[in-house]
Design a protein around this motif. Structure first.
Motif, PDB file in Angstrom:
ATOM      1  N   THR A  25       0.825  -1.204   0.000  1.00  0.00           N
ATOM      2  CA  THR A  25       0.000   0.000   0.000  1.00  0.00           C
ATOM      3  C   THR A  25       0.860   1.256   0.000  1.00  0.00           C
ATOM      4  OG1 THR A  25      -0.126   0.053   2.414  1.00  0.00           O
ATOM      5  CG2 THR A  25      -1.811  -1.210   1.266  1.00  0.00           C
ATOM      6  N   ALA A  26       2.178   1.111  -0.195  1.00  0.00           N
ATOM      7  CA  ALA A  26       3.083   2.260  -0.105  1.00  0.00           C
ATOM      8  C   ALA A  26       2.777   3.300  -1.173  1.00  0.00           C
ATOM      9  CB  ALA A  26       4.529   1.797  -0.216  1.00  0.00           C
ATOM     10  N   ASP A  27       2.301   2.874  -2.359  1.00  0.00           N
ATOM     11  CA  ASP A  27       2.059   3.839  -3.434  1.00  0.00           C
ATOM     12  C   ASP A  27       0.737   4.568  -3.273  1.00  0.00           C
ATOM     13  OD1 ASP A  27       0.514   1.648  -3.838  1.00  0.00           O
ATOM     14  OD2 ASP A  27       0.876   1.506  -6.002  1.00  0.00           O
ATOM     15  N   LEU A  28       0.005   4.334  -2.182  1.00  0.00           N
ATOM     16  CA  LEU A  28      -1.251   5.036  -1.942  1.00  0.00           C
ATOM     17  C   LEU A  28      -1.043   6.346  -1.203  1.00  0.00           C
ATOM     18  CD1 LEU A  28      -3.559   2.087  -0.830  1.00  0.00           C
ATOM     19  CD2 LEU A  28      -3.303   3.074  -3.108  1.00  0.00           C
ATOM     20  N   GLY A  29       0.193   6.622  -0.789  1.00  0.00           N
ATOM     21  CA  GLY A  29       0.435   7.798   0.039  1.00  0.00           C
ATOM     22  C   GLY A  29      -0.085   7.562   1.439  1.00  0.00           C
ATOM     23  N   GLU A  30      -0.573   8.612   2.080  1.00  0.00           N
ATOM     24  CA  GLU A  30      -1.103   8.451   3.445  1.00  0.00           C
ATOM     25  C   GLU A  30      -2.430   7.715   3.380  1.00  0.00           C
ATOM     26  OE1 GLU A  30      -2.118  11.127   7.424  1.00  0.00           O
ATOM     27  OE2 GLU A  30      -1.512  12.105   5.549  1.00  0.00           O
ATOM     28  N   CYS A  31      -2.553   6.678   4.180  1.00  0.00           N
ATOM     29  CA  CYS A  31      -3.771   5.864   4.156  1.00  0.00           C
ATOM     30  C   CYS A  31      -4.036   5.277   5.530  1.00  0.00           C
ATOM     31  CB  CYS A  31      -3.673   4.763   3.105  1.00  0.00           C
ATOM     32  SG  CYS A  31      -2.338   3.577   3.405  1.00  0.00           S
ATOM     33  N   GLU A  32      -5.243   4.775   5.709  1.00  0.00           N
ATOM     34  CA  GLU A  32      -5.648   4.095   6.931  1.00  0.00           C
ATOM     35  C   GLU A  32      -5.937   2.638   6.599  1.00  0.00           C
ATOM     36  OE1 GLU A  32      -5.721   5.111   9.959  1.00  0.00           O
ATOM     37  OE2 GLU A  32      -5.652   7.297   9.864  1.00  0.00           O
ATOM     38  N   VAL A 173      -9.087  -0.645   3.517  1.00  0.00           N
ATOM     39  CA  VAL A 173      -8.093   0.423   3.446  1.00  0.00           C
ATOM     40  C   VAL A 173      -8.704   1.602   2.697  1.00  0.00           C
ATOM     41  CG1 VAL A 173      -7.059  -0.520   1.350  1.00  0.00           C
ATOM     42  CG2 VAL A 173      -5.727   1.020   2.759  1.00  0.00           C
ATOM     43  N   TYR A 174      -8.370   2.794   3.106  1.00  0.00           N
ATOM     44  CA  TYR A 174      -8.735   3.967   2.309  1.00  0.00           C
ATOM     45  C   TYR A 174      -7.581   4.959   2.322  1.00  0.00           C
ATOM     46  CZ  TYR A 174      -9.988   6.506   6.660  1.00  0.00           C
ATOM     47  OH  TYR A 174      -9.978   7.115   7.886  1.00  0.00           O
ATOM     48  N   ALA A 175      -7.433   5.684   1.217  1.00  0.00           N
ATOM     49  CA  ALA A 175      -6.370   6.676   1.077  1.00  0.00           C
ATOM     50  C   ALA A 175      -6.941   8.062   1.345  1.00  0.00           C
ATOM     51  CB  ALA A 175      -5.759   6.616  -0.314  1.00  0.00           C
ATOM     52  N   LEU A 176      -6.089   8.969   1.821  1.00  0.00           N
ATOM     53  CA  LEU A 176      -6.519  10.332   2.107  1.00  0.00           C
ATOM     54  C   LEU A 176      -6.424  11.230   0.888  1.00  0.00           C
ATOM     55  CD1 LEU A 176      -4.845  10.857   5.614  1.00  0.00           C
ATOM     56  CD2 LEU A 176      -7.019   9.767   5.036  1.00  0.00           C
ATOM     57  N   GLU A 177      -5.715  10.774  -0.150  1.00  0.00           N
ATOM     58  CA  GLU A 177      -5.477  11.642  -1.297  1.00  0.00           C
ATOM     59  C   GLU A 177      -6.169  11.185  -2.573  1.00  0.00           C
ATOM     60  OE1 GLU A 177      -1.295  12.341  -1.875  1.00  0.00           O
ATOM     61  OE2 GLU A 177      -0.887  12.080   0.264  1.00  0.00           O
ATOM     62  N   TYR A 178      -6.391   9.862  -2.735  1.00  0.00           N
ATOM     63  CA  TYR A 178      -6.910   9.346  -3.996  1.00  0.00           C
ATOM     64  C   TYR A 178      -8.097   8.416  -3.731  1.00  0.00           C
ATOM     65  CZ  TYR A 178      -2.127  10.592  -5.380  1.00  0.00           C
ATOM     66  OH  TYR A 178      -0.940  11.246  -5.582  1.00  0.00           O
ATOM     67  N   PRO A 179      -9.020   8.322  -4.678  1.00  0.00           N
ATOM     68  CA  PRO A 179     -10.048   7.278  -4.601  1.00  0.00           C
ATOM     69  C   PRO A 179      -9.411   5.911  -4.860  1.00  0.00           C
ATOM     70  CG  PRO A 179     -10.645   9.033  -6.161  1.00  0.00           C
ATOM     71  CD  PRO A 179      -9.198   9.213  -5.842  1.00  0.00           C
ATOM     72  N   ILE A 180      -9.824   4.918  -4.135  1.00  0.00           N
ATOM     73  CA  ILE A 180      -9.329   3.559  -4.371  1.00  0.00           C
ATOM     74  C   ILE A 180     -10.495   2.583  -4.336  1.00  0.00           C
ATOM     75  CG2 ILE A 180      -7.077   4.065  -3.308  1.00  0.00           C
ATOM     76  CD1 ILE A 180      -7.972   2.450  -0.900  1.00  0.00           C
ATOM     77  N   ALA A 327      -5.892   1.993  -7.283  1.00  0.00           N
ATOM     78  CA  ALA A 327      -5.919   3.417  -6.918  1.00  0.00           C
ATOM     79  C   ALA A 327      -6.071   4.281  -8.165  1.00  0.00           C
ATOM     80  CB  ALA A 327      -4.636   3.781  -6.183  1.00  0.00           C
ATOM     81  N   ASP A 328      -6.954   5.282  -8.067  1.00  0.00           N
ATOM     82  CA  ASP A 328      -7.149   6.242  -9.157  1.00  0.00           C
ATOM     83  C   ASP A 328      -6.293   7.481  -8.856  1.00  0.00           C
ATOM     84  OD1 ASP A 328      -7.954   7.774 -11.225  1.00  0.00           O
ATOM     85  OD2 ASP A 328     -10.050   7.977 -10.585  1.00  0.00           O
ATOM     86  N   THR A 329      -4.999   7.375  -9.105  1.00  0.00           N
ATOM     87  CA  THR A 329      -4.079   8.450  -8.758  1.00  0.00           C
ATOM     88  C   THR A 329      -4.193   9.647  -9.698  1.00  0.00           C
ATOM     89  OG1 THR A 329      -2.346   7.372 -10.064  1.00  0.00           O
ATOM     90  CG2 THR A 329      -2.433   6.862  -7.714  1.00  0.00           C
TER      91      THR A 329
END
Length: 396
Positions: A25-32, A173-180, A327-329
């Motif tokens: 999940t490292a390429d998701l940026g900040e995530c939970e 998991v959810y990312a704070l910056e991108y829809p996934i 992830a939709d970056t």
């Protein structure tokens, strides 16, 4: 010609599946990441060296050997750091005839203790052990003017040790910056809520008349075979029931004729686990007759049988775990810095559902609304927000 028949049961051992890790999940940026506990069991099989044992017991003068057999009764199996310690007894039984041709039985007991190395073991494991007598013989000797029967045997101790571990696969998991988008698959963990072993003595009898025998018949030797007809659990108590089939050889004093008799009697035993067994647990019982003594009082034929009991309980638990993330970056969330939002709660909402819906960190969400930080251990439980109508969100 002697024909031997055996029944063999194969039981599968479940191995846990690996799930996605934080590295993926490292390429998701900040995530939970949401994790849920899953209990899985580990199985370690062990086998010791061949132990050559010998012992002698008193015998009648001028005797000859008719038959000999050996059975192993395990008294204790305890896992240690890098090893398992097993204590057992080898029970030897020999059928002999004295100088006049009268048969009699000689019994001996040889203690066995072995520490079997297995580097994967720790005291957290629960072990059950068994013994295999691969060779046994007996011979007569005169020691210090006394006739002795010398037993020689080869015994191997073996068994299985089990341990349970709680793992925490990633379930959401959810990312704070991108829809996934997340795909999930069921993950099943098989574990061992109980590993029980013990021994007990049971007895049974049958009238001589029903066996077609007279009161002069004298038991010479007896062998038993036990079976399990039911095994049930009530809380932490496990009850095993079954039947013992006794095979007896009898003779008549002054007569060279022999007779065989077979009779059955029920047995019942209980063992207690450390904790109550879960509903639906599968029980795998085993029983073996390791020693028996047959006697007659002129009216009935009776037998005491020493049983070795064991029962391994298995159970399963299942969760939905993440097995893929997309992830939709190219379409990051619009920045909302400085914005304060009141998030009104819907039925069943939790810290996790609110944080995921508004793309905010769970820790900040808990702190801004005075929700105890202990709630972060199980953020998907709605009960942590009982009594609240909304949560305040502040975007940095």
């Amino acid at each position: 010609r002697v024909t031997m028949k055996a029944n063999m049961t194969l039981r599968p051992i479940a191995v846990r599946s690996e799930t996605l890790t934080e590295a993926e999940t490292a390429d998701l940026g900040e995530c939970e990441i949401l994790r849920r506990p899953l209990t899985v069991g580990e199985t370690v099989f062990f086998e010791g060296e061949e132990n050559d044992l010998t012992d002698s017991v008193k015998a009648e003068p001028d005797s000859r050997l008719l038959s000999v057999c050996g059975r192993v009764l395990v008294r204790e199996a305890k896992a240690e750091v890098g090893a398992v310690r097993v204590r057992a007894d080898l029970w030897m039984t020999a059928l002999c005839a004295d100088g006049s041709g009268t048969p009699y039985t000689v019994r001996g007991k040889i203690p066995v203790e072995e520490t079997i190395s297995e580097e994967r073991l720790t005291p957290a494991f629960c072990a059950m052990a068994f013994g295999r007598c691969s060779a046994c013989s007996a011979s007569f000797a005169n020691e210090e003017g006394s006739d002795r029967l010398v037993f020689d045997a080869r015994v191997t101790l073996f068994g299985v040790a089990v341990n349970n571990e709680v793992v925490t696969p990633m379930c959401d998991v959810y990312a704070l910056e991108y829809p996934i988008s997340v795909s999930r698959a069921p993950v099943t963990g098989r574990y061992y809520p109980a590993c029980l072993q013990g021994n007990c003595t049971v007895d049974g009898s049958m009238p001589l008349a029903e066996l077609g025998l007279t009161e002069e018949a004298v038991p010479l030797d007896g062998r038993g075979q036990a079976s399990v007809t039911s095994c049930t659990a009530d809380g932490a108590e496990v009850t095993m029931e079954g039947e013992i089939r006794m095979f007896c050889l009898l003779g008549v004093p002054g007569d060279e004729s022999y007779a065989g008799a077979t009779f059955r009697f029920p047995w019942k035993a209980r063992m207690t686990a450390k904790e109550p067994l879960p509903a639906g647990a599968q029980l795998m019982p085993q029983v073996q007759v390791v020693g028996c003594h047959v006697r007659s009082d002129g009216q009935k034929l009776s037998s005491d049988a020493e049983l070795q009991l064991s029962c391994l309980a298995t159970a399963t638990n299942e969760i939905e775990a993440v097995d893929g993330i997309t992830a939709d970056t190219e379409h990051p969330f619009a920045l909302r810095r400085g914005e304060i939002v009141a998030a009104y709660l819907e039925g069943g909402d939790s810290l996790w559902s609110v944080g995921k819906r508004y793309h905010v960190p769970l820790g900040e969400l808990a702190d801004a609304n005075s929700v105890p930080r202990e709630a972060l251990e199980t953020p998907d439980l709605a009960q942590h927000l009982d009594g609240l109508s909304h949560l305040m969100l502040e975007y940095d």
